[in-house]
Each structure stands twice: as structure tokens, then as C-alpha cells.
Write a protein that holds these residues in place. Structure first.
Motif, PDB file in Angstrom:
ATOM      1  N   ASN A 229       0.823  -1.212   0.000  1.00  0.00           N
ATOM      2  CA  ASN A 229       0.000   0.000   0.000  1.00  0.00           C
ATOM      3  C   ASN A 229       0.857   1.262   0.000  1.00  0.00           C
ATOM      4  O   ASN A 229       0.554   2.248  -0.703  1.00  0.00           O
ATOM      5  N   GLU A 230       1.929   1.238   0.790  1.00  0.00           N
ATOM      6  CA  GLU A 230       2.795   2.424   0.885  1.00  0.00           C
ATOM      7  C   GLU A 230       3.461   2.725  -0.451  1.00  0.00           C
ATOM      8  O   GLU A 230       3.511   3.886  -0.889  1.00  0.00           O
ATOM      9  N   PHE A 231       3.948   1.691  -1.116  1.00  0.00           N
ATOM     10  CA  PHE A 231       4.622   1.937  -2.396  1.00  0.00           C
ATOM     11  C   PHE A 231       3.639   2.221  -3.529  1.00  0.00           C
ATOM     12  O   PHE A 231       3.994   2.890  -4.508  1.00  0.00           O
ATOM     13  N   ASP A 232       2.417   1.750  -3.410  1.00  0.00           N
ATOM     14  CA  ASP A 232       1.381   2.183  -4.361  1.00  0.00           C
ATOM     15  C   ASP A 232       1.189   3.701  -4.247  1.00  0.00           C
ATOM     16  O   ASP A 232       1.068   4.404  -5.261  1.00  0.00           O
ATOM     17  N   GLN A 233       1.151   4.203  -3.013  1.00  0.00           N
ATOM     18  CA  GLN A 233       0.995   5.633  -2.787  1.00  0.00           C
ATOM     19  C   GLN A 233       2.209   6.405  -3.309  1.00  0.00           C
ATOM     20  O   GLN A 233       2.065   7.466  -3.919  1.00  0.00           O
ATOM     21  N   LEU A 234       3.407   5.848  -3.106  1.00  0.00           N
ATOM     22  CA  LEU A 234       4.627   6.511  -3.603  1.00  0.00           C
ATOM     23  C   LEU A 234       4.663   6.517  -5.124  1.00  0.00           C
ATOM     24  O   LEU A 234       5.171   7.466  -5.733  1.00  0.00           O
ATOM     25  N   THR A 235       4.120   5.479  -5.749  1.00  0.00           N
ATOM     26  CA  THR A 235       4.033   5.453  -7.211  1.00  0.00           C
ATOM     27  C   THR A 235       3.099   6.564  -7.692  1.00  0.00           C
ATOM     28  O   THR A 235       3.391   7.260  -8.680  1.00  0.00           O
ATOM     29  N   THR A 236       2.002   6.764  -6.978  1.00  0.00           N
ATOM     30  CA  THR A 236       1.071   7.847  -7.304  1.00  0.00           C
ATOM     31  C   THR A 236       1.753   9.207  -7.150  1.00  0.00           C
ATOM     32  O   THR A 236       1.583  10.105  -7.983  1.00  0.00           O
ATOM     33  N   GLU A 237       2.544   9.356  -6.078  1.00  0.00           N
ATOM     34  CA  GLU A 237       3.291  10.603  -5.871  1.00  0.00           C
ATOM     35  C   GLU A 237       4.291  10.837  -6.992  1.00  0.00           C
ATOM     36  O   GLU A 237       4.469  11.973  -7.464  1.00  0.00           O
ATOM     37  N   ALA A 238       4.973   9.772  -7.418  1.00  0.00           N
ATOM     38  CA  ALA A 238       5.956   9.911  -8.495  1.00  0.00           C
ATOM     39  C   ALA A 238       5.276  10.337  -9.794  1.00  0.00           C
ATOM     40  O   ALA A 238       5.807  11.154 -10.553  1.00  0.00           O
ATOM     41  N   LYS A 239       4.079   9.799 -10.060  1.00  0.00           N
ATOM     42  CA  LYS A 239       3.323  10.216 -11.247  1.00  0.00           C
ATOM     43  C   LYS A 239       2.946  11.687 -11.151  1.00  0.00           C
ATOM     44  O   LYS A 239       2.984  12.420 -12.146  1.00  0.00           O
TER      45      LYS A 239
END
Length: 311
Positions: A229-239
């Protein structure tokens, strides 16, 4: 345009990391086929051995040229790699040559090296060979994924894992081609591309680990789920950083903190697998493989954090 020194060093460092990743992808595919698809098993084994040969050649010319920071980053090998290879070879019956890892452990870094035309041409040749080999492996992975998704093949590897390792191969070949053209990327462009890519990879690693743990490993399953879940959120932030809606520095800082923690989780997991203290269907080399990828991402993030990023 890249200097001869940067071209040679960056090419060799890229192969030291990624050629090992590709040979292990081939091993994971090989170990996952059923008896019916033994032709795919043989083909995967051929790819594994081809990447072994590529890596042997890279190691033979890397001594004194590649940087100390890469050698000691934990992305080329870890304290667990030799044992993970030995145990995984025992479990699978596939002969994994540990002499390559032993040679890597003995590599020495160099800071000021004169690059002669012969060495430069040798690296050009290695790069061309790698490009052809990676493209062939990508096609093989595409065929496997297509067969799995159309119910023409069963494999013990998740469809997402096959897609996952295909994306890593595409990044590898793209970076080798950029080096061959002597293209020098901007730090901002590289940071955006790499952080978006590797945050997604870390999220998927977490989900694979969650799904391969024994159902009784409640605590580890929950930890892996939280990391996903945390890295899904970080992927969204990177986008969002790519779209320039949030600053890249914020993404880098958040990613650095998360990768340090998942790296420790993966290290503990790899050690636990080798000591037979974790119940799972995770082969130990997969644990070490994901640990090295986290170490690679961690080195990149520290590099992005130190270097100024021009807007």
C-alpha cells in the motif's frame, strides 16, 4: 555526450546489476514451468546460461574501472548471494555457477582510469551483444505471458510477475541503447523515470512476497501488505511529480525512507529463508534478488538527493 570513461564505467556498472537480474529472471521462469512445457524450460535455461556468459565477460573487464560505491552498494551481490545460489541450486537441480559471484566479491573499484580504444571497443561489443540478448528474452517473456493469459500454459509464476520482469528487461535494454548512443541524461529526467519505475517495482515485490508466504505467517503477510500500500501511494506521488503537481524532492525523500525500511525487511526475509525460519514457497534466490533491487534503488535515491536537480 558521454566521455569514454563515463561510457565504459556506466556500461559495466549497468551490466553488473542487470545481467545478473536477467539471468535470475530466466532461472525463475525455468523453475516455474510444468513437465508439459519442457521446451520452454530448456529455452529459459539457455537464456540463463547466455546471461552467465555475458556477466563473466563483464566481470573480467570491470576490475579497477567500476566505482567503489556500486561494488559496495549491495546491488551487485549481498552477504547472502552465494548461500542463496547454493541453496536454490540444491532445491531446483539447476546448476548455478557461484564462481561468478566469487569473482564479483573480489572486484576492486577505481577512480582514475585511462580508457584505451581497445577497451572502449570491447565495451561497445558487450553492449551490442547485451541488446540482442535482452530483446530476445523480452520476446520470450511476451510469449509466456500471452500463453498464460490465453490459458494455453500453466506456470507457477504470477502473470503480474512475468509482466514485472518484462518491464525490467525493457528498462535495461533502453538504458544500454542510450549508452551506445552516448546520450547523457539530465538528473531530473533520470530521477523522474527511475523513481516512478522502481516505486512500482517495490510495490509489486511486496505483493509477491505477501502471496508467496505460508498463510500461517500472519505478521509477515501484514507487513508485506502494508509495504504494498505504501509503495502504491509513492508510485502515485511519483506520477504527480512527472505531472509537476508536487515537487520531486518530496517524492525522493518519502521514497528514500520507505526503501530503507523495505530493504531491511527483505534482508531479514532472505536471512530467514536461508535459515529455514520462514514458511513460504519463496526460493531463497528470489529473496536475495529483490534485496539487490532495493539496494540499487536506494543508491539511486541517495544520488538524486545529493545532486542538485534543476527545474
Amino acid at each position: 555526450m558521454l566521455s569514454s570513461f563515463d561510457f565504459v564505467r556506466q556500461s559495466l556498472e549497468l551490466h553488473l546489476f542487470f545481467a545478473r537480474i536477467m539471468k535470475e529472471h530466466s532461472f525463475f521462469l525455468e523453475a516455474g514451468f510444468t513437465t508439459r512445457d519442457n521446451s520452454f524450460t530448456r529455452k529459459a535455461d539457455e537464456f540463463r546460461m547466455e546471461f552467465d556468459r555475458l556477466l563473466i565477460d563483464v566481470v573480467s573487464i570491470s576490475n579497477g574501472i567500476v566505482s567503489q560505491s556500486v561494488i559496495h552498494s549491495g546491488e551487485v551481490f549481498t552477504p547472502y548471494t552465494l548461500d542463496a545460489e547454493t541453496v536454490s541450486s540444491y532445491y531446483s537441480g539447476v546448476r548455478i555457477p557461484i564462481n561468478i559471484t566469487q569473482a564479483e566479491i573480489n572486484l576492486m573499484g577505481g577512480e582514475t582510469v585511462t580508457i584505451n580504444p581497445f577497451l572502449e571497443q570491447r565495451v561497445v561489443s558487450v553492449n551490442n551483444r547485451a541488446i540482442g540478448l535482452i530483446k530476445a528474452l523480452i520476446t520470450f517473456k511476451e510469449t509466456i505471458l500471452s500463453n498464460v493469459l490465453s490459458c494455453k500454459m500453466f506456470t507457477l509464476n504470477y502473470p503480474l510477475l512475468i509482466d514485472h520482469i518484462m518491464r525490467e528487461a525493457r528498462l535495461y535494454v533502453q538504458m544500454v541503447q542510450q549508452l551506445q548512443s552516448r546520450e547523457e541524461m539530465s538528473i531530473e529526467k533520470e530521477a523522474l523515470q527511475q523513481e516512478l519505475f522502481w516505486n512500482r517495482i517495490m510495490a509489486e515485490h511486496s505483493k509477491f512476497i505477501r502471496g508467496l508466504l505460508d498463510p500461517t505467517e500472519d505478521q509477515l503477510i501484514n507487513t508485506a501488505h502494508d509495504f504494498g500500500n505504501e509503495f502504491d501511494q509513492l508510485t502515485t506521488e511519483a506520477k504527480a511529480a512527472v505531472d509537476m503537481t508536487i515537487p520531486l524532492e518530496k517524492v525522493t525523500e518519502d521514497s528514500l525512507n520507505a526503501v530503507q525500511r523495505i530493504r531491511d525487511f527483505k534482508e531479514q526475509g532472505t536471512k530467514g529463508l536461508l535459515e529455514c525460519k520462514i514458511k513460504s514457497i519463496i526460493i531463497p534466490l528470489l529473496g536475495d534478488h529483490t534485496l539487490r533491487e532495493a539496494n540499487h534503488f536506494l543508491r539511486l535515491l541517495k544520488q538524486f538527493e545529493v545532486k542538485p536537480i534543476n527545474k
